[in-house]
Design a protein around this motif. Structure first.
Motif, PDB file in Angstrom:
ATOM      1  N   THR A  15       0.841  -1.039  -0.107  1.00 50.00           N
ATOM      2  CA  THR A  15      -0.030   0.137  -0.061  1.00 50.00           C
ATOM      3  C   THR A  15       0.944   1.126  -0.007  1.00 50.00           C
ATOM      4  O   THR A  15       2.038   1.198   0.563  1.00 50.00           O
ATOM      5  N   TRP A  16       0.450   2.468  -0.694  1.00 47.77           N
ATOM      6  CA  TRP A  16       1.008   3.429  -0.658  1.00 47.77           C
ATOM      7  C   TRP A  16       0.309   4.786  -0.026  1.00 47.77           C
ATOM      8  O   TRP A  16       0.769   5.751   0.068  1.00 47.77           O
ATOM      9  N   GLY A  17      -0.873   4.492   0.203  1.00 52.54           N
ATOM     10  CA  GLY A  17      -1.694   5.469   1.075  1.00 52.54           C
ATOM     11  C   GLY A  17      -2.206   5.042   2.364  1.00 52.54           C
ATOM     12  O   GLY A  17      -1.609   4.327   3.038  1.00 52.54           O
ATOM     13  N   THR A  18      -3.239   5.669   2.614  1.00 52.89           N
ATOM     14  CA  THR A  18      -4.029   5.686   4.091  1.00 52.89           C
ATOM     15  C   THR A  18      -5.284   4.589   4.063  1.00 52.89           C
ATOM     16  O   THR A  18      -5.882   4.884   4.972  1.00 52.89           O
ATOM     17  N   SER A  19      -5.197   3.781   2.923  1.00 55.11           N
ATOM     18  CA  SER A  19      -6.583   3.111   2.854  1.00 55.11           C
ATOM     19  C   SER A  19      -6.098   1.933   2.086  1.00 55.11           C
ATOM     20  O   SER A  19      -5.286   1.736   1.495  1.00 55.11           O
ATOM     21  N   PRO A  20      -6.572   0.615   2.754  1.00 57.49           N
ATOM     22  CA  PRO A  20      -5.995  -0.659   1.989  1.00 57.49           C
ATOM     23  C   PRO A  20      -6.209  -0.847   0.670  1.00 57.49           C
ATOM     24  O   PRO A  20      -5.639  -1.549  -0.094  1.00 57.49           O
ATOM     25  N   GLU A  21      -7.143   0.139   0.139  1.00 66.60           N
ATOM     26  CA  GLU A  21      -7.434   0.128  -1.450  1.00 66.60           C
ATOM     27  C   GLU A  21      -6.425   0.527  -2.117  1.00 66.60           C
ATOM     28  O   GLU A  21      -6.206   0.395  -3.272  1.00 66.60           O
ATOM     29  N   GLY A  58       4.157   9.528  -8.760  1.00 62.99           N
ATOM     30  CA  GLY A  58       5.224   9.255  -9.762  1.00 62.99           C
ATOM     31  C   GLY A  58       6.656   8.649  -9.279  1.00 62.99           C
ATOM     32  O   GLY A  58       7.222   7.885 -10.076  1.00 62.99           O
ATOM     33  N   ARG A  59       6.735   8.628  -7.944  1.00 59.05           N
ATOM     34  CA  ARG A  59       7.853   7.977  -7.378  1.00 59.05           C
ATOM     35  C   ARG A  59       7.695   6.416  -7.417  1.00 59.05           C
ATOM     36  O   ARG A  59       6.666   5.882  -7.231  1.00 59.05           O
ATOM     37  N   ALA A  60       8.823   5.812  -7.649  1.00 62.27           N
ATOM     38  CA  ALA A  60       8.521   4.284  -7.853  1.00 62.27           C
ATOM     39  C   ALA A  60       8.636   3.813  -6.242  1.00 62.27           C
ATOM     40  O   ALA A  60       9.142   4.325  -5.199  1.00 62.27           O
ATOM     41  N   LEU A  61       7.699   2.634  -6.134  1.00 64.41           N
ATOM     42  CA  LEU A  61       7.297   2.059  -4.838  1.00 64.41           C
ATOM     43  C   LEU A  61       8.684   1.815  -4.291  1.00 64.41           C
ATOM     44  O   LEU A  61       9.028   1.734  -3.332  1.00 64.41           O
ATOM     45  N   ASP A  62       9.217   0.683  -5.129  1.00 66.07           N
ATOM     46  CA  ASP A  62      10.478   0.014  -4.802  1.00 66.07           C
ATOM     47  C   ASP A  62      11.722   1.038  -4.534  1.00 66.07           C
ATOM     48  O   ASP A  62      11.883   1.948  -5.510  1.00 66.07           O
ATOM     49  N   GLY A  63      12.246   0.833  -3.290  1.00 63.43           N
ATOM     50  CA  GLY A  63      13.327   2.087  -3.123  1.00 63.43           C
ATOM     51  C   GLY A  63      12.883   2.901  -2.035  1.00 63.43           C
ATOM     52  O   GLY A  63      14.025   3.635  -1.565  1.00 63.43           O
ATOM     53  N   ALA A  80     -13.242  10.982  -8.347  1.00 62.08           N
ATOM     54  CA  ALA A  80     -13.760  10.267  -6.843  1.00 62.08           C
ATOM     55  C   ALA A  80     -12.618  10.039  -6.102  1.00 62.08           C
ATOM     56  O   ALA A  80     -12.953  10.017  -4.822  1.00 62.08           O
ATOM     57  N   LYS A  81     -11.549   9.588  -6.381  1.00 60.37           N
ATOM     58  CA  LYS A  81     -10.620   9.089  -5.701  1.00 60.37           C
ATOM     59  C   LYS A  81      -9.490  10.225  -5.624  1.00 60.37           C
ATOM     60  O   LYS A  81      -8.570   9.645  -4.725  1.00 60.37           O
ATOM     61  N   PRO A 118       0.493   6.618  -7.834  1.00 56.49           N
ATOM     62  CA  PRO A 118      -0.163   7.206  -9.126  1.00 56.49           C
ATOM     63  C   PRO A 118      -0.297   8.785  -8.896  1.00 56.49           C
ATOM     64  O   PRO A 118      -0.005   9.288  -7.606  1.00 56.49           O
ATOM     65  N   ASN A 119      -0.440   9.344  -9.936  1.00 55.00           N
ATOM     66  CA  ASN A 119      -0.786  10.970  -9.637  1.00 55.00           C
ATOM     67  C   ASN A 119      -2.044  11.272  -9.797  1.00 55.00           C
ATOM     68  O   ASN A 119      -3.116  10.833 -10.500  1.00 55.00           O
ATOM     69  N   PRO A 120      -2.397  11.768  -8.578  1.00 62.11           N
ATOM     70  CA  PRO A 120      -3.971  12.121  -8.407  1.00 62.11           C
ATOM     71  C   PRO A 120      -4.570  12.875  -9.485  1.00 62.11           C
ATOM     72  O   PRO A 120      -5.839  12.879  -9.765  1.00 62.11           O
TER      73      PRO A 120
END
Ligand code: SF4
Lengths: 203, 468
Positions: B289-295, B330-335, B313-314, B305-307
């Motif tokens: 996860t990258w945010g504050t919701s499991p989705e 835009g930042r890679a999650l890996d790293g 809606a998201k 992702p770029n909002p």
């Protein structure tokens, strides 16, 4: 718990989706006895900074005497903590209007006289536009399933059983105890048909 | 001939005491599990001078506030009081309590199955939303609030409207380094946290059949993060093998007779679901996860992702989440560097989870500090017998006692303000692991890989040449 049919109060919008129960009341306050009151913990970490000072621009900090909250999608998702409802109720909130609610939260709300009113996305949109940073008087009519804001009346959705329960202020334990005999019969039947359902005793 | 029925239909029917005119059912409760957080419910009972209706079906577990170190001396009086209150209530009502020094203590959703208190065909309630975990055995298990806990204590029944039936079918083989946690994060990302609201989810398909009980429990555990109060898997040989000889499960001929009944709980051919979703499990990658919701979850190879180009809606939620998480689109999650790691919880604190993490950590060091809290005292003992504790401590992680620990931080195991934690838990909500804490959910193996590199990273290269 007292039942209620109509309520008129100041409504305010909090246009945030997915306000989960961890937001509604952070876990660290949950050891407090209910008699101490939970209102001060409502949305605690959204309302206050680390030094406990209120954020001046947070809607609920700017306006007082709010009894109806218009919230975003999926309000009350997350844990089963009923303390989330206690925080709302103790802060004087009587109804939350949102497009959707967490299932357990909505159940808990009903058990504490708090109305979780579901509205369509378009109704929600209008409420957000009208009530963001501009509280206004809103009237809820529970038996009719309607509310009125600025002369315009719209519908909300509520499970029929829940509506009856809110209006009458019914307590489930009292209701259930009227069925004690039926429950006993079911228990007996289950012990005959599913004896494995009783835990094996062990040392 | 009766119409084909779902497992939900069968479980519901066998527990329905009566149904009101408005369609709400009164259900018989076979097992009721309580914990320190149930103090509100016991207080309600005391207010009315009521007793626990079925003490033999009610079990108390110390988990949410359980200290994971120095159990003999609890320094925080609030925590001591919460645990003492549960002891008092258990004593007053004559309930079996799994206390801190009990060799079977642990997180309620780990202990129930481990002791055979959780069985197919049962209705199980607990004042905790992850009660859906027990559905992995083909039980009707759901979390309830304090008022409902008081109701179950007083009457051994619960009022509930039957949920709609939803089936999530998974076929295809999971790739190496991919687990039930990744399946769950994927379907929740796909359908959203409200995607299964009002539904009971039955997980079906060969991928689910191939999962161990531990994996099935992880899957069912996370149902609530997709909005479903119930998750379930049909009982089969894997279920029965897990349960055989567990102390509270039926034994001998009783067990065999029970198995024959349990086999019939499965959904009939042709039964209709209100919602039917199919997923190809072979396409699932290790997910974080990258945010504050499991989705808000993506494969580890993806970028944030770029909002601005998201579904409107998201978009706002995503912007707020990134702001809280201190991450840029835009930042890679890996790293992404993490400050610490946590392995544990009712989602991923079972023996298999610890084995998967240890497989990655074996012979390697952790670049960041971290805590490993086994899901139960029994898991702890088993892990120690297998030498897993040494793998963790040799890597530089802390090996502690069992409890909810850093999943919710009630016992004081907290992530600091602004700190980033790779976590095997279930909720990345704001402040869940502590005020201002930044949580990235992932599988225990992925957490282990994050420990090794000090960043979010793909676990798969770390598994090469290591047999799972
Ligand atoms: S480990 Fe976390 S999710 Fe599980 S029961 Fe404990 S607090 Fe709840």
């Amino acid at each position: 718990m007292a039942g209620w049919s109509k309520h008129t109060g100041r409504a305010l919008a909090l246009a945030v989706d997915n306000i989960d129960t961890d937001q509604l009341i952070p876990a660290r306050f949950m050891s407090v006895p209910r008699s101490d009151g939970y209102g001060g913990y409502l949305l605690h970490d959204m309302r206050r900074n680390a030094d406990e000072e209120l954020h001046p621009d947070f809607p609920l900090n700017r306006h007082e005497d709010i009894s109806i909250l218009v919230a975003g999608q999926n309000f009350g998702s997350g844990s089963s903590r009923e303390a989330a409802v206690y925080a709302l109720v103790d802060a004087g909130i009587r109804a939350v209007i949102a497009p959707s609610f967490g299932d357990i939260f909505a159940n808990n709300a009903i058990n504490n006289g708090l109305l979780p009113a579901r509205v369509s996305n378009s109704t929600h949109e209008r409420l957000i536009q009208t009530l963001t940073d501009a509280p206004a008087e809103l009237s809820v009519d529970l038996p009719e399933g309607r509310f009125t804001l600025e002369g315009r009346t719209e519908k909300f959705e509520l499970d029929e059983g829940w509506r009856v329960k809110l209006i009458n202020g019914w307590d489930d334990i009292d209701l259930t105890q009227q069925h004690a005999q039926t429950i006993r019969a079911h228990r007996h039947h289950r012990s005959q048909t599913a004896p494995w359902a009783w835990p094996a005793l062990c040392e | 001939m009766t119409a084909p029925r779902t497992m939900l239909d069968k479980l519901w029917a066998s527990h329905e005491v009566l149904r009101r005119d408005d369609g709400v059912s009164l259900l018989w409760v076979d097992r009721h599990l309580v914990h320190e957080g149930s103090h509100h419910a016991f207080a309600k009972l005391a207010e009315r001078g009521l007793h626990v209706a079925e003490p033999d079906l009610t079990f108390a577990v110390v988990d949410h506030y359980a200290p994971t170190r120095d159990r003999g001396r609890i320094s925080d009086p609030k925590i001591a009081r919460m645990i003492q209150t549960l002891r008092n209530n258990a004593a007053r009502h004559n309930l079996r309590i799994f206390d801190l020094d009990d060799p079977t203590q642990g997180i309620v959703h780990v202990v129930g199955p481990e002791l055979g208190l959780t069985l197919p065909g049962l209705l199980i309630n607990c004042g905790d939303s992850h009660t859906s975990t027990h559905g992995a055995f083909g039980a009707l298990a759901f979390g309830i609030g304090a008022t409902e806990v008081a109701h179950v204590l007083a009457t051994q029944t619960v009022w509930q409207r039957k949920p709609k039936a939803m089936r999530i079918t998974l076929n295809g083989q999971l790739g190496p380094g991919v687990s039930a946690k990744d399946i769950a994060l994927n379907w929740i990302a796909m359908l959203g946290t409200g995607g299964a609201q009002g539904h009971a989810v039955e997980y079906a398909g060969q991928t689910v059949r191939d999962l161990s009980m531990e994996g099935r429990m992880t899957l069912c555990n996370l149902s609530i993060e997709g909005g479903a109060r119930f998750g379930m898997v049909a009982p089969d040989e894997v279920t029965f093998a897990y349960l055989e000889n567990r102390e509270h499960a039926p034994n001998g001929p009783d067990f065999e007779a029970a198995c024959r009944t349990w086999q019939k709980l499965t959904t009939d051919e042709g039964a209709v679901f209100n919602s039917d979703v199919a997923l190809d499990a072979s396409g699932i990658a290790p997910t974080v996860t990258w945010g504050t919701s499991p989705e808000q979850a993506l494969p580890v190879s993806a970028s944030i992702p770029n909002p601005d180009v998201m579904d409107p809606a998201k978009a706002n939620a995503a912007r707020d989440a990134l702001d809280y998480m201190g991450l840029a689109a835009g930042r890679a999650l890996d790293g992404i560097p993490v400050d610490q790691v946590f392995i544990g919880s009712c989602t991923n604190g079972r023996i298999e989870d610890l084995r998967e993490a240890a497989l990655v950590l074996s012979g390697r060091g952790a670049k960041v500090p971290g805590l490993v809290s086994p899901g139960s005292a029994r898991v702890k003992a088993q892990a120690e017998a297998e030498g897993l504790d040494r793998v963790f401590t040799d890597a530089g992680l802390e090996w502690a006692a069992s409890g909810c620990s850093m999943c919710v931080g009630m016992n004081g195991d907290l992530v600091g303000e602004g700190k980033r934690c790779a976590s095997s838990t279930n909720r990345n909500f704001r402040g869940r692991q502590g005020r201002g804490a930044r949580t990235h959910l992932m599988s225990p193996a992925m957490v282990a890989a994050a420990a090794v590199t000090g960043t979010i990273t793909d676990v798969r290269p770390f598994l090469q040449g290591r047999a799972a």
